[in-house]
Scaffold this active site. Structure first.
Site, PDB file in Angstrom:
ATOM      1  N   LYS A 115      -3.487  -3.747  12.868  1.00 13.91           N
ATOM      2  CA  LYS A 115      -3.955  -5.086  13.429  1.00 13.91           C
ATOM      3  C   LYS A 115      -4.123  -5.040  14.958  1.00 13.91           C
ATOM      4  CE  LYS A 115      -2.264  -8.172   9.909  1.00 13.91           C
ATOM      5  NZ  LYS A 115      -1.698  -9.350   9.550  1.00 13.91           N
ATOM      6  N   LYS A 197      -7.095  -1.986  -0.457  1.00 14.83           N
ATOM      7  CA  LYS A 197      -6.241  -2.972  -1.153  1.00 14.83           C
ATOM      8  C   LYS A 197      -7.220  -4.191  -1.000  1.00 14.83           C
ATOM      9  CE  LYS A 197      -2.931  -5.850   0.255  1.00 14.83           C
ATOM     10  NZ  LYS A 197      -1.523  -6.367   0.843  1.00 14.83           N
ATOM     11  N   LYS A 200      -7.368 -11.155   1.417  1.00 20.79           N
ATOM     12  CA  LYS A 200      -7.985 -12.451   1.715  1.00 20.79           C
ATOM     13  C   LYS A 200      -8.753 -12.499   2.998  1.00 20.79           C
ATOM     14  CE  LYS A 200      -3.204 -14.506   1.880  1.00 20.79           C
ATOM     15  NZ  LYS A 200      -2.463 -14.116   2.792  1.00 20.79           N
TER      16      LYS A 200
HETATM   17  P1  AMP Z   1      -0.269 -11.319   1.922  1.00 13.80           P
HETATM   18  O1  AMP Z   1      -1.751 -11.851   1.186  1.00 13.80           O
HETATM   19  O2  AMP Z   1      -0.970 -10.116   2.393  1.00 13.80           O
HETATM   20  O3  AMP Z   1       0.220 -12.233   2.905  1.00 13.80           O
HETATM   21  O4  AMP Z   1       0.594 -10.697   0.853  1.00 13.80           O
HETATM   22  C1  AMP Z   1       1.522 -11.656   0.100  1.00 13.80           C
HETATM   23  C2  AMP Z   1       1.771 -11.214  -1.163  1.00 13.80           C
HETATM   24  O5  AMP Z   1       0.777 -10.749  -2.301  1.00 13.80           O
HETATM   25  C3  AMP Z   1       2.383  -9.460  -0.893  1.00 13.80           C
HETATM   26  O6  AMP Z   1       3.673  -9.182  -0.633  1.00 13.80           O
HETATM   27  C4  AMP Z   1       1.712  -8.801  -2.092  1.00 13.80           C
HETATM   28  O7  AMP Z   1       2.807  -8.641  -2.957  1.00 13.80           O
HETATM   29  C5  AMP Z   1       0.707  -9.640  -2.838  1.00 13.80           C
HETATM   30  N1  AMP Z   1      -0.659  -8.970  -2.611  1.00 13.80           N
HETATM   31  C6  AMP Z   1      -1.591  -9.352  -1.701  1.00 13.80           C
HETATM   32  N2  AMP Z   1      -2.628  -8.543  -1.895  1.00 13.80           N
HETATM   33  C7  AMP Z   1      -2.209  -7.995  -2.936  1.00 13.80           C
HETATM   34  C8  AMP Z   1      -3.203  -7.034  -3.670  1.00 13.80           C
HETATM   35  N3  AMP Z   1      -4.394  -6.438  -3.360  1.00 13.80           N
HETATM   36  N4  AMP Z   1      -2.718  -6.365  -4.918  1.00 13.80           N
HETATM   37  C9  AMP Z   1      -1.284  -6.535  -5.166  1.00 13.80           C
HETATM   38  N5  AMP Z   1      -0.699  -7.513  -4.563  1.00 13.80           N
HETATM   39  C10 AMP Z   1      -1.124  -8.180  -3.477  1.00 13.80           C
END
Ligand code: AMP
Ligand code: TRP
Length: 332
Positions: A115, A197, A200
């Site tokens: 980041k 990955k 969002k």
């Molecule tokens: P974030 O959206 O990065 O804050 O992630 C929140 C949680 O969502 C993380 O701890 C992951 O477990 C899950 N997560 C986010 N993106 C993915 C993805 N592409 N595949 C699987 N799990 C995800």
């Protein structure tokens, strides 16, 4: 409350609309864990502030995320659902832990390196100490398990190190938490660059599917998903795009990837993609309907996050007071 249930803690940032990566990789696993454990799930709004947010959008997304947690099947009687900033112990414990965390440790965090590279000189201090706030989140609840995606493993290692350091310097204060990485759906990949990955925060909206995307949008995004010219529905490293679609279908239908390969022997990508879209639309339909009806009842949502914060504060403050006492701060 059953005393001997293990404690789970996890959180999602309201920094963008939630994707099917969040749903299949996090929320679905959370729902499966709610009976056997004592879970705390929060919307980590303070973490989201490490990136500039539009205040009105942040407010709306925080409420929407609570609605999505509930609509995905988290039962408020079995889970403590709350908003991070409503429990001030998180910020307070974070400061205390900051005084035990080394600059070197934080400089080695992959997420910070990624980041900060993008932002350059103007990287804010919150982004640097972000993992310390996350450690506070986890340690305040005597957490045993932290269900997260594999990218968060390093942050949990840090939480463990800080807990061990504090326990050794003073006396046993914190439980040492462990990361819990679910296997199926653990990594839903970007539809345009399937070696990355799904996130969002991707710039191209065709790269991700949102939990709230309408059926026609889901269909379009899947039909545009990058595949390959092999022409065989096979789950392998050489075909990351197709493997990602198999993974999505497998997580949604509870079928093994091998069985999906067999089912689609001799079938073209267009038909396969259309079936993946159907399965996903079917899975998300009840969730979307529930979210919409919950968002019409703001009083109900408010009652959930208020009582969640009350329960969470009670537990978190107990740990915080213990930390303060051991450090030599005068009890109030
Ligand atoms: P974030 O959206 O990065 O804050 O992630 C929140 C949680 O969502 C993380 O701890 C992951 O477990 C899950 N997560 C986010 N993106 C993915 C993805 N592409 N595949 C699987 N799990 C995800
Ligand atoms: N950093 C996590 C992520 O981006 C979100 C998070 C904040 C979290 N605090 C947490 C996850 C505590 C688990 C436990 O995914």
């Amino acid at each position: 409350m059953v005393e001997n249930k293990k404690v789970i803690f996890s959180g999602i940032q309201p920094s963008g609309d939630l994707t099917i990566g969040n749903y299949l990789g996090a929320l679905k696993n959370w729902v499966a864990l709610q009976d056997a454990y004592e879970p705390y799930y929060c919307v980590v709004d303070l973490h989201a502030l490490t990136v500039r947010q539009n205040p009105a959008e942040l407010r709306a997304r925080t409420l929407k995320n609570i609605a999505i947690y509930l609509a995905s099947g988290l039962d408020p009687n079995k889970n403590t659902i709350f908003i991070q900033s409503h429990v001030s112990a998180h910020s307070e414990a974070s400061w205390l832990l900051n005084c035990f965390c080394y600059m070197g440790e934080l400089s080695r965090m992959t997420q910070f390196k990624d980041k900060s590279q993008k932002v350059g000189e103007s990287v804010n201090a919150g982004l640097f100490t972000y993992p310390v706030l996350m450690a506070a989140d986890i340690l305040l609840y005597n957490t045993d398990l932290v269900p997260v995606g594999s990218d968060q493993k390093q942050h949990i290692e840090l939480a463990r190190d800080l807990a061990i350091r504090f326990n050794n310097l003073y006396s046993p204060t914190f439980k040492i938490p462990e990361a819990y990485i679910g296997d199926s759906g653990a990594r839903i990949m970007d539809l345009q660059e399937p070696t990355k990955k799904m996130s969002k925060s991707a710039e191209n909206p065709n790269a991700y599917i949102l939990i709230m995307d309408p059926p026609d949008v889901i269909r379009k995004k899947i039909s545009r998903a990058v595949t390959d010219d092999v022409g065989v529905v096979r789950y392998c490293d050489e075909q990351p795009g197709i493997s990602n679609l198999i993974n999505i279908m497998s997580t949604v239908t509870n079928k093994k990837p091998e069985d999906i390969e067999k089912q689609y022997e001799g079938v073209g990508y267009a038909q396969f993609k259309s079936d993946v879209a159907d399965a996903l639309i079917e899975e998300l339909k009840p969730v979307q309907e529930k979210v919409k009806s919950l968002l019409e009842d703001k009083t109900y949502i408010e009652s959930i996050y208020k009582s969640g914060a009350e329960k969470a504060s009670y537990v978190a403050n107990k740990t915080l007071r213990k930390m303060q006492r051991k450090l030599g701060l005068i009890p109030r």
